[in-house]
Write a protein that holds these residues in place. Sequence first.
Motif: not given
Length: 87
Positions: A1-12, A38-39, A57-61, A76-82
């Motif tokens: 499970m990816c903890s970095h993506f939150r469905p419904g989060q406000a997107l830039e 950051c968009g 790589a530069a920002t960690g986003h 998600c780059y960290i969890d390497r998943m969709y």
Amino acid sequence: MCSHFRPGQALEEPVASVCPECVALGDGWIHLRRCLACGHVGCCEYSKNKHAAAHYAATGHPVIQSYELGEHWVWCYIDRMYPVGPG
């Protein structure tokens, strides 16, 4: 499970409709990706310059979304998943 993506989060909002780094270099791209933190819009990993991955790589986003018409997946780059979409 990816903890970095939150469905419904406000997107830039996307900051461009092209890959600005490729435009500055006079290069093209294959597909575009949008950073959900950051968009930033950058070219995909199949493009010559891989600016979306360089942005991570530069920002960690860690979470990007396809910025192609008709595609709705998120990666998600960290969890390497969709968290959303193919996979």
